[in-house]
Design a protein around this motif. Sequence first.
Motif, PDB file in Angstrom:
ATOM      1  N   LEU A  85      11.709 -41.035 -12.657  1.00 34.58           N
ATOM      2  CA  LEU A  85      12.007 -39.612 -12.563  1.00 34.58           C
ATOM      3  C   LEU A  85      12.267 -39.170 -11.126  1.00 34.58           C
ATOM      4  CD1 LEU A  85       9.343 -38.111 -15.025  1.00 34.58           C
ATOM      5  CD2 LEU A  85      11.769 -38.544 -15.475  1.00 34.58           C
ATOM      6  N   ALA A  86      11.867 -39.988 -10.165  1.00 35.64           N
ATOM      7  CA  ALA A  86      12.010 -39.620  -8.753  1.00 35.64           C
ATOM      8  C   ALA A  86      13.449 -39.815  -8.299  1.00 35.64           C
ATOM      9  CB  ALA A  86      11.061 -40.439  -7.892  1.00 35.64           C
ATOM     10  N   ASP A  87      14.004 -38.819  -7.669  1.00 35.77           N
ATOM     11  CA  ASP A  87      15.350 -38.890  -7.116  1.00 35.77           C
ATOM     12  C   ASP A  87      15.379 -39.884  -5.958  1.00 35.77           C
ATOM     13  OD1 ASP A  87      17.479 -37.761  -5.029  1.00 35.77           O
ATOM     14  OD2 ASP A  87      18.079 -37.082  -7.043  1.00 35.77           O
ATOM     15  N   HIS A  88      16.492 -40.613  -5.809  1.00 38.93           N
ATOM     16  CA  HIS A  88      16.569 -41.623  -4.740  1.00 38.93           C
ATOM     17  C   HIS A  88      16.521 -40.995  -3.350  1.00 38.93           C
ATOM     18  CE1 HIS A  88      20.796 -40.337  -5.027  1.00 38.93           C
ATOM     19  NE2 HIS A  88      20.941 -40.802  -3.800  1.00 38.93           N
ATOM     20  N   ARG A  89      16.748 -39.697  -3.284  1.00 36.90           N
ATOM     21  CA  ARG A  89      16.673 -39.002  -1.996  1.00 36.90           C
ATOM     22  C   ARG A  89      15.316 -38.345  -1.774  1.00 36.90           C
ATOM     23  NH1 ARG A  89      21.615 -35.197  -3.289  1.00 36.90           N
ATOM     24  NH2 ARG A  89      20.516 -35.372  -5.285  1.00 36.90           N
ATOM     25  N   ASP A  90      14.406 -38.552  -2.709  1.00 31.61           N
ATOM     26  CA  ASP A  90      13.083 -37.923  -2.624  1.00 31.61           C
ATOM     27  C   ASP A  90      12.260 -38.565  -1.512  1.00 31.61           C
ATOM     28  OD1 ASP A  90      10.566 -36.831  -2.990  1.00 31.61           O
ATOM     29  OD2 ASP A  90      10.728 -36.804  -5.167  1.00 31.61           O
ATOM     30  N   VAL A  91      12.082 -37.841  -0.421  1.00 31.08           N
ATOM     31  CA  VAL A  91      11.362 -38.369   0.736  1.00 31.08           C
ATOM     32  C   VAL A  91       9.910 -38.683   0.400  1.00 31.08           C
ATOM     33  CG1 VAL A  91      10.602 -37.848   3.097  1.00 31.08           C
ATOM     34  CG2 VAL A  91      12.866 -37.120   2.321  1.00 31.08           C
ATOM     35  N   LEU A  92       9.337 -37.904  -0.479  1.00 30.20           N
ATOM     36  CA  LEU A  92       7.923 -38.086  -0.814  1.00 30.20           C
ATOM     37  C   LEU A  92       7.668 -39.436  -1.482  1.00 30.20           C
ATOM     38  CD1 LEU A  92       6.947 -34.547  -2.161  1.00 30.20           C
ATOM     39  CD2 LEU A  92       6.978 -35.398   0.189  1.00 30.20           C
ATOM     40  N   PHE A  93       8.684 -39.990  -2.133  1.00 22.40           N
ATOM     41  CA  PHE A  93       8.508 -41.289  -2.778  1.00 22.40           C
ATOM     42  C   PHE A  93       9.135 -42.422  -1.977  1.00 22.40           C
ATOM     43  CE2 PHE A  93       7.278 -38.569  -6.177  1.00 22.40           C
ATOM     44  CZ  PHE A  93       6.380 -39.316  -6.917  1.00 22.40           C
ATOM     45  N   LYS A  94       9.960 -42.092  -1.016  1.00 15.25           N
ATOM     46  CA  LYS A  94      10.462 -43.113  -0.094  1.00 15.25           C
ATOM     47  C   LYS A  94       9.405 -43.450   0.943  1.00 15.25           C
ATOM     48  CE  LYS A  94      14.692 -42.778   1.432  1.00 15.25           C
ATOM     49  NZ  LYS A  94      15.935 -42.209   1.995  1.00 15.25           N
ATOM     50  N   GLY A 142       2.493 -24.654  -9.053  1.00 13.49           N
ATOM     51  CA  GLY A 142       2.145 -25.294 -10.313  1.00 13.49           C
ATOM     52  C   GLY A 142       3.163 -26.337 -10.730  1.00 13.49           C
ATOM     53  N   CYS A 143       4.459 -25.998 -10.657  1.00 13.34           N
ATOM     54  CA  CYS A 143       5.510 -26.957 -11.020  1.00 13.34           C
ATOM     55  C   CYS A 143       5.532 -28.142 -10.073  1.00 13.34           C
ATOM     56  CB  CYS A 143       6.871 -26.264 -11.030  1.00 13.34           C
ATOM     57  SG  CYS A 143       7.119 -25.164 -12.447  1.00 13.34           S
ATOM     58  N   PHE A 144       5.230 -27.903  -8.797  1.00 11.56           N
ATOM     59  CA  PHE A 144       5.200 -29.014  -7.844  1.00 11.56           C
ATOM     60  C   PHE A 144       4.099 -30.007  -8.214  1.00 11.56           C
ATOM     61  CE2 PHE A 144       3.474 -30.999  -4.024  1.00 11.56           C
ATOM     62  CZ  PHE A 144       4.605 -31.647  -3.544  1.00 11.56           C
ATOM     63  N   ILE A 145       2.912 -29.525  -8.541  1.00 13.64           N
ATOM     64  CA  ILE A 145       1.811 -30.408  -8.922  1.00 13.64           C
ATOM     65  C   ILE A 145       2.169 -31.199 -10.176  1.00 13.64           C
ATOM     66  CG2 ILE A 145      -0.571 -30.463  -9.759  1.00 13.64           C
ATOM     67  CD1 ILE A 145      -1.132 -28.050  -7.967  1.00 13.64           C
ATOM     68  N   VAL A 146       2.745 -30.519 -11.165  1.00  7.26           N
ATOM     69  CA  VAL A 146       3.119 -31.177 -12.418  1.00  7.26           C
ATOM     70  C   VAL A 146       4.152 -32.266 -12.172  1.00  7.26           C
ATOM     71  CG1 VAL A 146       4.252 -30.858 -14.649  1.00  7.26           C
ATOM     72  CG2 VAL A 146       2.553 -29.193 -13.864  1.00  7.26           C
ATOM     73  N   GLU A 147       5.208 -31.938 -11.435  1.00  2.00           N
ATOM     74  CA  GLU A 147       6.290 -32.892 -11.217  1.00  2.00           C
ATOM     75  C   GLU A 147       5.863 -34.053 -10.317  1.00  2.00           C
ATOM     76  OE1 GLU A 147       9.930 -32.814 -12.449  1.00  2.00           O
ATOM     77  OE2 GLU A 147       8.310 -32.231 -13.812  1.00  2.00           O
ATOM     78  N   LEU A 148       5.045 -33.772  -9.328  1.00  2.26           N
ATOM     79  CA  LEU A 148       4.554 -34.845  -8.452  1.00  2.26           C
ATOM     80  C   LEU A 148       3.760 -35.871  -9.254  1.00  2.26           C
ATOM     81  CD1 LEU A 148       4.214 -35.839  -5.471  1.00  2.26           C
ATOM     82  CD2 LEU A 148       2.039 -34.617  -5.482  1.00  2.26           C
ATOM     83  N   CYS A 149       2.887 -35.403 -10.132  1.00  4.93           N
ATOM     84  CA  CYS A 149       2.078 -36.316 -10.955  1.00  4.93           C
ATOM     85  C   CYS A 149       2.950 -37.066 -11.947  1.00  4.93           C
ATOM     86  CB  CYS A 149       0.995 -35.531 -11.688  1.00  4.93           C
ATOM     87  SG  CYS A 149      -0.261 -34.824 -10.605  1.00  4.93           S
ATOM     88  N   ARG A 150       3.946 -36.396 -12.513  1.00  6.12           N
ATOM     89  CA  ARG A 150       4.861 -37.060 -13.436  1.00  6.12           C
ATOM     90  C   ARG A 150       5.607 -38.202 -12.743  1.00  6.12           C
ATOM     91  NH1 ARG A 150       6.802 -31.866 -16.184  1.00  6.12           N
ATOM     92  NH2 ARG A 150       5.864 -31.956 -18.268  1.00  6.12           N
ATOM     93  N   LYS A 151       6.129 -37.924 -11.571  1.00  6.74           N
ATOM     94  CA  LYS A 151       6.919 -38.930 -10.859  1.00  6.74           C
ATOM     95  C   LYS A 151       6.051 -40.071 -10.364  1.00  6.74           C
ATOM     96  CE  LYS A 151      10.466 -35.619  -9.453  1.00  6.74           C
ATOM     97  NZ  LYS A 151      11.208 -34.991  -8.339  1.00  6.74           N
ATOM     98  N   SER A 152       4.809 -39.769 -10.041  1.00  5.26           N
ATOM     99  CA  SER A 152       3.896 -40.831  -9.632  1.00  5.26           C
ATOM    100  C   SER A 152       3.623 -41.784 -10.785  1.00  5.26           C
ATOM    101  CB  SER A 152       2.576 -40.225  -9.137  1.00  5.26           C
ATOM    102  OG  SER A 152       1.643 -41.224  -8.819  1.00  5.26           O
ATOM    103  N   GLU A 153       3.543 -41.254 -12.004  1.00  5.18           N
ATOM    104  CA  GLU A 153       3.282 -42.084 -13.178  1.00  5.18           C
ATOM    105  C   GLU A 153       4.560 -42.758 -13.688  1.00  5.18           C
ATOM    106  OE1 GLU A 153       3.024 -43.315 -17.165  1.00  5.18           O
ATOM    107  OE2 GLU A 153       3.963 -41.384 -16.746  1.00  5.18           O
ATOM    108  N   ASN A 154       5.718 -42.097 -13.509  1.00  3.74           N
ATOM    109  CA  ASN A 154       7.002 -42.625 -13.968  1.00  3.74           C
ATOM    110  C   ASN A 154       8.000 -42.538 -12.820  1.00  3.74           C
ATOM    111  OD1 ASN A 154       9.304 -43.410 -15.310  1.00  3.74           O
ATOM    112  ND2 ASN A 154       9.272 -41.747 -16.813  1.00  3.74           N
ATOM    113  N   LYS A 155       8.102 -43.608 -12.054  1.00  4.57           N
ATOM    114  CA  LYS A 155       8.931 -43.608 -10.842  1.00  4.57           C
ATOM    115  C   LYS A 155      10.412 -43.362 -11.135  1.00  4.57           C
ATOM    116  CE  LYS A 155       5.689 -44.760  -7.819  1.00  4.57           C
ATOM    117  NZ  LYS A 155       4.533 -44.901  -8.723  1.00  4.57           N
TER     118      LYS A 155
END
Length: 454
Positions: free
Chosen positions: A140-149, A125-138
């Motif tokens: 929030l994504a950590d510079h080491r976050d592979v999913l957004f790199k 649940g937290c993963f889904i929430v945080e993934l959507c948050r970071k997709s809407e507000n980049k």
Amino acid sequence: MNQTGRIHDSLTIAMDKKLTQLSNNYRHEPFIHRVHDRLRRQNERAYEPELLSIGPYNRGKPALQVMEKHKHRYLQLLLQRRGESSVDRYVTTIRALEERARGCYEEDIDLYANDSFVEMLVLDGCFIVELCRKSENKSLADHRDVLFKREYLHHLIWRDMLLFENQIPFFVVDELFNMTKSTQEDCDKRTMVDLLLLFYNNTRKYYHYHTKFSGKNHWLQNASHGIDSGDVKHVLGLIHLHLFKLSLSSKQSPDRNCDSSVRWEFIHSTTELREAGIRFRVKHDSSLFDLTFSNGMLEISLITVDTKTECLLRNLIAYEQSLGNNDLKMVTDYVTLLYCIIKSPKDVSLLRRYGIINNMVGDDEAVSNTYTNTSSCVFVSHDRFCYKEVFNEVNAHCRQRRNIWKAKLRRNYFNSPWTVISFLAALFLLMLTFLQTLVALVPNLAHLHAALVT
């Protein structure tokens, strides 16, 4: 008591226990199921996650363990951002929802040791929430976050989030979102529905609504299309509900009355319809399911086909088959429509030339196979088919002999600019010959008239 009596008593106790457990299990109608074997055998890969496990059905598979580390990392970053040092608050809240969540699954979930089921709900649940948050507000994504790199991973993740068996109850996700909502999200009255649909928007570039609105919060209201969180079962159910809302809001949506007394037949392929005089045109600014027919013109909304299309359609159809008999099966009916008009690569080629199909796989035969294969998993309700009225109008047009004659004339004599020029040239020569003959006959007619008078 004799031996028979003891056996009878023990059997009674065992059966009563099973019936009591069965009664408890059915206090809430389950809505997260396994894919039926008949569907799975047709294309097993369409229902299997490639990267991400959500919920208990795919939990523990070796190929999906890499993402488990990302889930823990996302939870850790969430706690750090909120200045929290423990997950106790979230575990306590979700544990209170455990029984309700278990009742959402058709199968009994054997995750009792060390609160494994609660741990899974919190992490997923937290993963889904945080993934959507970071997709809407980049930011929030950590510079080491592979999913957004590596943004291509979003497509794989979203594909896995829409699998029929890869779901957790939405009320769990919504509760975790509300518990971790930021001040800005609270001021904007942002919901988890908004975030999920925006993630869908960012991932699927051919989404069916645009966010060009005035006003700070207008885009949020439009994003959710009035969908209440309490009506959402899970992520796949949200997308299905959203597509349904879009279809209802369209000016030319499929028939929703579904008069069971109306009889109908399937229509022919694009090639055959074209030979019968039906013309085709892409329908702009409309929902995916829109189809209209008027004055021999069949208008169809843009159809985008990529490598994930069959997977998405199959899982939406599996979800529709789990719904009640009175629910409209939009995707099922839509796939039936496409199977009717797309029977061969030639049909795909024609629709592509009309601008109706956006072929992102590059091969017309692959597109044709997509709908041929997918149609094998559908069961169409004859009484509640959405396109029955349009189908009847198209078939009635095709049965009119004059329309067939006009189509043959157009196909045989006016199918290219050169044939039109040749026809006009022949017509011009014919007219010149007629005029020349008429001029030659005029003096002879004058002499004949004079002779008759005298």
